[in-house]
Each structure stands twice: as structure tokens, then as C-alpha cells.
Design a protein around this motif. Structure first.
Motif, PDB file in Angstrom:
ATOM      1  N   ARG A 165       0.841  -1.209   0.000  1.00 60.44           N
ATOM      2  CA  ARG A 165       0.000   0.000   0.000  1.00 60.44           C
ATOM      3  C   ARG A 165       0.871   1.253   0.000  1.00 60.44           C
ATOM      4  O   ARG A 165       0.624   2.205  -0.765  1.00 60.44           O
ATOM      5  CB  ARG A 165      -0.912  -0.005   1.224  1.00 60.44           C
ATOM      6  N   ILE A 166       1.897   1.255   0.844  1.00 65.90           N
ATOM      7  CA  ILE A 166       2.812   2.403   0.894  1.00 65.90           C
ATOM      8  C   ILE A 166       3.496   2.589  -0.460  1.00 65.90           C
ATOM      9  O   ILE A 166       3.666   3.711  -0.945  1.00 65.90           O
ATOM     10  CB  ILE A 166       3.850   2.199   2.016  1.00 65.90           C
ATOM     11  N   GLU A 167       3.872   1.475  -1.081  1.00 63.49           N
ATOM     12  CA  GLU A 167       4.534   1.542  -2.384  1.00 63.49           C
ATOM     13  C   GLU A 167       3.601   2.122  -3.435  1.00 63.49           C
ATOM     14  O   GLU A 167       4.019   2.920  -4.284  1.00 63.49           O
ATOM     15  CB  GLU A 167       5.005   0.143  -2.792  1.00 63.49           C
ATOM     16  N   ARG A 168       2.326   1.749  -3.393  1.00 61.12           N
ATOM     17  CA  ARG A 168       1.371   2.306  -4.361  1.00 61.12           C
ATOM     18  C   ARG A 168       1.237   3.815  -4.182  1.00 61.12           C
ATOM     19  O   ARG A 168       1.160   4.564  -5.162  1.00 61.12           O
ATOM     20  CB  ARG A 168       0.012   1.611  -4.208  1.00 61.12           C
ATOM     21  N   GLU A 169       1.206   4.252  -2.925  1.00 61.03           N
ATOM     22  CA  GLU A 169       1.128   5.693  -2.668  1.00 61.03           C
ATOM     23  C   GLU A 169       2.378   6.406  -3.175  1.00 61.03           C
ATOM     24  O   GLU A 169       2.306   7.501  -3.749  1.00 61.03           O
ATOM     25  CB  GLU A 169       0.940   5.945  -1.171  1.00 61.03           C
ATOM     26  N   ARG A 170       3.552   5.801  -2.960  1.00 62.17           N
ATOM     27  CA  ARG A 170       4.803   6.390  -3.446  1.00 62.17           C
ATOM     28  C   ARG A 170       4.791   6.492  -4.964  1.00 62.17           C
ATOM     29  O   ARG A 170       5.187   7.521  -5.541  1.00 62.17           O
ATOM     30  CB  ARG A 170       5.979   5.536  -2.975  1.00 62.17           C
ATOM     31  N   GLU A 177       2.179   6.655  -6.910  1.00 64.00           N
ATOM     32  CA  GLU A 177       1.216   7.670  -7.331  1.00 64.00           C
ATOM     33  C   GLU A 177       1.796   9.073  -7.164  1.00 64.00           C
ATOM     34  O   GLU A 177       1.644   9.943  -8.044  1.00 64.00           O
ATOM     35  CB  GLU A 177      -0.074   7.525  -6.523  1.00 64.00           C
ATOM     36  N   ALA A 178       2.494   9.300  -6.053  1.00 67.46           N
ATOM     37  CA  ALA A 178       3.120  10.617  -5.831  1.00 67.46           C
ATOM     38  C   ALA A 178       4.192  10.881  -6.879  1.00 67.46           C
ATOM     39  O   ALA A 178       4.323  12.004  -7.399  1.00 67.46           O
ATOM     40  CB  ALA A 178       3.720  10.664  -4.428  1.00 67.46           C
TER      41      ALA A 178
END
Length: 332
Positions: free
Chosen positions: A201-206, A208-209
Motif C-alpha cells: 500500500r505504501i509503495e502504491r502511494e509512493r 502515485e506521488a
């Protein structure tokens, strides 16, 4: 023994008039007997020198014992003599021509017996059956070959059993050490699921940013390139600065694009790495619709299951829509 006709009981039995008989109390005559699943053997019983005598095949046997098994199978003297000479019985397929000196190895002996039976049976099947005697012989031949198959099954089991027992012993010895570590290994992976899923999940947010930053930089690069193109509204130094700025922004955007590439959440080191993987499975929420779709696809597995279930239902006396009951008569 009485001086009356010693053959009277046997002669009457040949005509279908079997008289009183008792175990261990033989009657003079010619008969046949066999061991279960074996070939018929000729038997002669006679009274001589104040004692009962009997011959089964080519060997002398106890008359009382022979009588107990042959008394319901009287045969004519001609049939007895023909069998003694090795010509078999008129109502039986010929015995396989394999002699008496069979190999000591059960497999080799049974193989010879089968090959001899097969050769004769295949020759017999080259012409159609037109008489009852031929049909009787075919039935007996079928039984003899089925008996060979059963013997082979039994001998195979006997020979293989020690290997099976040893295999089970080895399986039992190693089962725990094979299965339990594998189970603990799976539990450790399930124990990591929550952590790795959070990292994903953290990787997906990274990602996307990084994609948003890439898009911003590309917009700025496009704007800088546009300004550099307006040469008549700026000095040469300003134009070169705008071109350089656009180039730098494109490089930064490319770097962000690379940064936005997916990085799978993982743990461990090379050779012992665990990462999230996608496992695909089906959850059926409408069995009728799914079955219909599979049938329309003519999926071989579903068709085989339908055939199996339909056969089971028809044999149980049930009726099914779309299923036809077929009856055929076959020798069995």
C-alpha cells in the motif's frame, strides 16, 4: 464289494439317474474333476484286490477323496480315454499346449499359460459362433482368461507387497520431517502477509506521488520549451536559459517516471526472498450459470462429470431431462 454289476451306479448316472451317494463311499466308473478355476482332469475309480483304487489324470490318488469331488461329474469311457490321451474334452476349449515342465518363476509360468490361451482364443475368434458347443467353449475360455488375470493380480500383489510395506515404512519415517517444516514455512509466509500488504500500500502511494510529480515536471518542461520558442520576445541569453531549463525539467521528469516504476514488497535476501504474489482462483456464485457456460464451452472435464453422474442416475432407475436410457445385451 458285491459281485453285482460294479458299473451300475456309474451307468445310471450317465443317463441322468444319479443314485444315492455318500462321502467316502465310491462307485466304480469314469468321472472328471478339477480344482477351482482349473482344468478338468479325468478320474477312474475301480475296485480291485479287495480295495478301492483311483487315478486322477496320470497319478494314483485316494479313491474316497477322489470320489467326494468327482461323483457328480460322470463321463463316458470314450471321453475319459480321450482326455487321458491329452485330447481334452468335447465341451471344453483345448487345454493350452504348454506341457508340464513349466518355469519355476510364477510370472514366467503364467505368461506361458496366457500366451498359449491367447493364441488358441484368437484363432477361435476368427470364425463366428454358430453352435451352442462353440458358445459354451467361448464362455469357458473367457473364464479361463479371467482366471489368469486374477492370478496375475494376486501374484503381483504378493510380489509387490514387501515393497509397499517398505515404502509405507519409509513414508511414515519421513512424513513428519517433510510435512511439518513445510507447514511452518507456510505459516511464516501467512504471518508476513499483513506487513507485506501494508508495504505494498505504501509503495502504491509512493508510485502515485512520483507519477504526479512526473506530470508536473513535464508540464513545466513543456512551458519552458514554449517560452524558449518565443525568440522574438526575449534576448538570446534568456532563450538559452529557457532551453536549458526545459532540458533539466525533462530529465527530472524522466527520473520521476523511473521512480514511479513498481517495486514489489518483499522480505529476506537472495535465495531466501519472499514477496507478494497474485494467486488467481474462482468463487462460484451462480452454479447453474457457470455449469451452463462450461457445457457451452464443451469443456471435457465437465462433460466427463456429467456423463458419470448421468450413468449413475440412470442405473439407479432415475430419469433425467436430456439423458436417454440405453440398454444393450452383452456377454458377461
Amino acid at each position: 464289494m458285491s459281485q453285482e454289476n460294479p458299473w451300475a451306479w456309474w451307468q445310471a448316472a450317465l443317463e441322468g439317474n444319479i443314485g444315492p451317494m455318500h462321502e467316502g463311499d465310491p462307485r466304480q466308473g469314469y468321472y472328471r474333476t478339477r480344482f477351482e478355476g482349473g482344468q478338468w482332469e479325468p478320474v477312474a475309480i475301480w475296485f480291485e484286490n479287495d480295495q478301492w483304487n483311483a487315478m486322477r489324470g496320470e497319478r494314483m490318488v485316494d479313491a474316497a477323496d477322489a470320489w467326494n469331488f468327482c461323483r457328480t461329474h460322470p463321463v463316458t469311457y470314450e471321453a475319459y480315454q480321450k482326455a487321458i490321451e491329452g485330447a481334452g474334452w468335447d465341451d471344453e476349449p483345448p487345454a493350452p499346449a504348454i506341457g508340464h515342465n513349466l518355469p519355476s518363476d510364477p510370472f514366467e509360468a503364467l505368461t506361458l499359460e496366457y500366451q498359449a490361451e491367447k493364441e488358441q482364443a484368437e484363432a477361435f475368434m476368427k470364425t463366428p459362433i454358430t453352435t451352442q458347443d462353440q458358445a459354451d467353449k467361448a464362455a469357458i475360455w473367457s473364464k479361463r482368461l479371467a482366471t489368469i488375470a486374477k492370478k496375475a493380480t494376486d501374484l503381483h500383489k504378493v510380489e509387490k507387497q514387501p515393497s509397499l510395506d517398505e515404502g509405507r515404512r519409509i513414508d511414515d519415517k519421513w512424513r513428519g520431517l517433510k510435512e511439518e517444516p513445510a507447514e511452518v514455512s507456510k505459516k511464516l509466509k501467512r504471518h508476513m502477509d499483513a506487513y507485506l500488504q501494508e508495504q505494498a500500500r505504501i509503495e502504491r502511494e509512493r508510485q502515485e506521488a512520483a507519477r504526479r510529480e512526473e506530470e508536473r515536471l513535464r508540464r513545466e518542461a513543456a512551458e519552458a520549451a514554449r517560452k524558449a520558442a518565443e525568440a522574438d520576445q526575449q534576448s538570446e541569453a534568456e532563450r538559452q536559459a529557457a532551453i536549458e531549463r526545459a532540458r533539466q525539467l525533462e530529465q527530472e521528469a524522466a527520473a520521476k517516471a523511473k521512480e514511479a516504476e513498481a517495486k514489489n514488497a518483499s522480505a529476506g535476501r537472495t535465495g531466501a526472498r519472499v514477496a507478494l504474489r497474485t494467486f488467481v482462483s474462482a468463487r462460484v456464485n451462480d452454479y447453474q450459470a457457470a455449469a451452463t457456460a462450461l457445457v457451452l464451452m464443451k469443456h471435457p472435464d465437465i462433460l466427463a462429470i456429467i456423463d458419470q453422474l448421468a450413468n449413475r442416475a440412470i442405473k439407479a432407475g432415475q430419469s433425467l431431462p436430456g439423458v436417454e436410457r440405453i440398454e444393450e445385451q452383452r456377454a458377461a
